[in-house]
Design a protein around this motif. Structure first.
Motif, mmCIF file in Angstrom:
data_model
loop_
_atom_site.group_PDB
_atom_site.id
_atom_site.type_symbol
_atom_site.label_atom_id
_atom_site.label_comp_id
_atom_site.label_asym_id
_atom_site.label_seq_id
_atom_site.Cartn_x
_atom_site.Cartn_y
_atom_site.Cartn_z
ATOM 1 N N ILE A 18 -82.037 40.858 -42.756
ATOM 2 C CA ILE A 18 -80.565 40.872 -42.168
ATOM 3 C C ILE A 18 -80.681 40.695 -40.697
ATOM 4 N N PHE A 19 -81.558 41.436 -40.019
ATOM 5 C CA PHE A 19 -81.722 41.898 -38.705
ATOM 6 C C PHE A 19 -82.782 41.147 -38.008
ATOM 7 N N PHE A 20 -83.718 40.588 -38.702
ATOM 8 C CA PHE A 20 -85.000 39.964 -38.096
ATOM 9 C C PHE A 20 -85.001 38.504 -38.445
ATOM 10 N N VAL A 21 -84.623 37.935 -39.654
ATOM 11 C CA VAL A 21 -85.297 36.604 -40.268
ATOM 12 C C VAL A 21 -84.170 35.569 -39.475
ATOM 13 N N GLN A 22 -84.867 34.624 -38.677
ATOM 14 C CA GLN A 22 -84.150 33.425 -38.318
ATOM 15 C C GLN A 22 -83.773 32.536 -39.162
ATOM 16 N N ILE A 23 -82.418 32.036 -39.604
ATOM 17 C CA ILE A 23 -82.142 31.102 -40.484
ATOM 18 C C ILE A 23 -80.953 30.079 -40.003
ATOM 19 N N LYS A 24 -81.037 28.888 -40.601
ATOM 20 C CA LYS A 24 -79.999 28.186 -40.373
ATOM 21 C C LYS A 24 -79.195 27.628 -41.414
ATOM 22 N N ILE A 25 -77.729 27.875 -41.283
ATOM 23 C CA ILE A 25 -76.761 27.408 -42.168
ATOM 24 C C ILE A 25 -75.671 26.662 -41.696
ATOM 25 N N GLY A 26 -75.792 25.298 -42.010
ATOM 26 C CA GLY A 26 -74.889 24.446 -41.554
ATOM 27 C C GLY A 26 -74.895 24.402 -40.008
ATOM 28 N N ASP A 27 -73.798 24.510 -39.139
ATOM 29 C CA ASP A 27 -73.929 24.477 -37.727
ATOM 30 C C ASP A 27 -74.456 25.877 -37.121
ATOM 31 N N TYR A 28 -74.569 26.895 -37.871
ATOM 32 C CA TYR A 28 -74.906 27.999 -37.428
ATOM 33 C C TYR A 28 -76.611 28.310 -37.652
ATOM 34 N N SER A 29 -77.201 29.104 -36.542
ATOM 35 C CA SER A 29 -78.282 29.434 -36.503
ATOM 36 C C SER A 29 -78.506 30.821 -36.027
#
Length: 433
Positions: A22-33
């Motif tokens: 929740i606090f540390f992992v960088q992810i990308k969902i659609g237009d959000y990263s």
């Protein structure tokens, strides 16, 4: 007993992994990263549309009237001053949300910037992030990490090993989450007053995502990795200096609640991994229910939010208006001119003025020096991050916590950090440019 240890081990592993995600992992969902918490709060604000501003304004209003309800608005001269700033902050927030008022408030770089880029995101970040912080604070993760890095943090910064989690939460999350984390650790007696003060002024820098914005504006993103690692090294080097001199060196090593167990012993015997795991499981076994801990974290976050958000708007806007419409920061910038000139910084006066303006808001130095030579842009990009302390965010938010720091303390530490930053950033500038 065996069943309890198994349950504690499961809590530690599951809740820690969930907290890390929740606090540390960088992810990308659609237009959000970004990190999941940031993505969720950004998505929610976009979903709510204009109502997101109204809800944030309601929080500013609640924080403004809180001192009058609790009767604390006139307990001291400082309380009166803060209450005035809160009232001003609420009035200014109303002007921004409903688009009326004088130009200094409605200027895009002043009121709208503060409310839209800082106040509103912080409200949603803390409301949803605060209850989830217990996944890292209460179930052994900080204690597990602390065993491994304690020799480094104790030697360099005189803080517990668990403070490493604090630093990371700021880099990948936000300043507000880093300070909230520090405050909760202090309230839970896992930091003493001196440790909490060092961490709040030395580790709570802006998120990596904001550093990327700085690099883009200063046109140094082509050397992003160099800029990132040099900035982080200098930021922590400044903390290694300030923790050893006044005022941080004189902070008492007392705990928030003397009736509770004090900071956990991070020493270990035998295998380091086994010791760290056992420490974490012991903490998880004593942690209590997830629901209760989430509720307590939410209460702490909301109280902090109510105290902080009106001050952020009031003090932050005052500083930005002074910077834009008065020569205060231009004149005061001469304080650092001898240092920037001595370090051979191109555009030394502009760099010095931008450096001082960082006390108001960390992005102002970037604006000051965006048109300077490449070496100066690299120099100021480091300075604006490594200073950490600013009136638009760090100072009012820290004052809203229980961490034993005053405005005087933070301004002195800011000055110390700035001098050290100028020297180290100047050396780095000459090496790489």
């Amino acid at each position: 007993m065996e069943s309890n240890r198994t349950s504690g081990a499961l809590k530690f592993v599951i809740f820690s992994l969930l907290g890390i995600f929740i606090f540390f992992v960088q992810i990308k969902i659609g237009d959000y990263s970004g990190i999941p918490l940031d993505i969720f709060t950004s998505w929610l604000q976009n979903l709510l549309g204009v109502f997101a501003s109204y809800l944030a304004l309601a929080v500013v209003l609640a924080g403004t009237i809180k001192p009058f309800i609790t009767g604390t608005w006139n307990k001291s001269a400082m309380d009166i001053i803060f209450t005035i700033f809160k009232i001003f902050g609420f009035i200014a927030a109303c002007m921004v949300v409903f688009n009326f008022g004088p130009e200094p408030v409605l200027n895009a770089d002043n009121g709208p910037y503060l409310f839209g880029s800082l106040v509103q995101p912080v409200v949603y970040m803390i409301v949803f992030g605060a209850p989830l912080l217990c996944l890292m604070v209460n179930y052994g993760l900080v204690d597990f990490v602390g065993i491994f890095v304690r020799p480094l943090t104790r030697t360099l910064w005189k803080t517990p090993g668990r403070s490493a989690v604090d630093a990371v939460s700021s880099f990948v999350g936000s300043t507000s989450m880093g300070l909230l984390f520090t405050d909760q650790m202090y309230r839970n007696n896992k930091y003493n007053g001196k440790e909490a003060s060092i961490i709040a002024t030395g580790f709570t820098t802006v998120a990596v995502s904001f550093m990327i914005i700085v690099a883009n504006v200063l046109q140094i993103s082509d050397r992003w990795l160099l800029y990132f690692f040099v900035t982080m090294i200098i930021t922590f080097a400044c903390t290694a200096v300030t923790c050893r001199i006044y005022p941080l060196s004189k902070k008492p090593e007392t705990y928030y609640d003397e009736t509770l167990p004090k900071g956990l012993d991070e020493s270990f015997k035998g295998n380091i991994f086994t010791s760290a795991f056992n420490e974490a499981v012991d903490v998880a076994c004593e942690a209590g229910s997830l629901g209760k801990n989430m509720l307590n974290s939410l209460k702490g976050g909301v109280m902090l939010l109510l105290d902080f958000v009106p001050l952020l708007m009031g003090i932050g806007l005052t500083a930005l208006i002074l910077q834009m419409y008065t020569p205060v920061f231009d004149i005061a910038g001469y304080i650092f001119y001898p240092f920037t000139a001595l370090m051979g910084v191109p555009d030394a006066l502009t760099a010095a003025q931008g450096t001082f303006a960082g006390l108001a808001e960390m992005f102002i130095p970037v604006i000051f020096c965006a048109g300077c030579e490449a070496a100066t842009r690299f120099f100021i990009g480091i300075i604006c991050i490594s200073q950490i302390i600013m009136f638009s965010c760090t100072i009012p938010m820290t004052l809203a916590t229980k961490i034993p720091l005053t405005v005087k303390d933070m301004v002195i530490v800011w000055f110390e950090r700035t001098i050290v930053s100028i020297i180290l950033a100047g050396i780095a500038m000459h090496i790489f440019y």
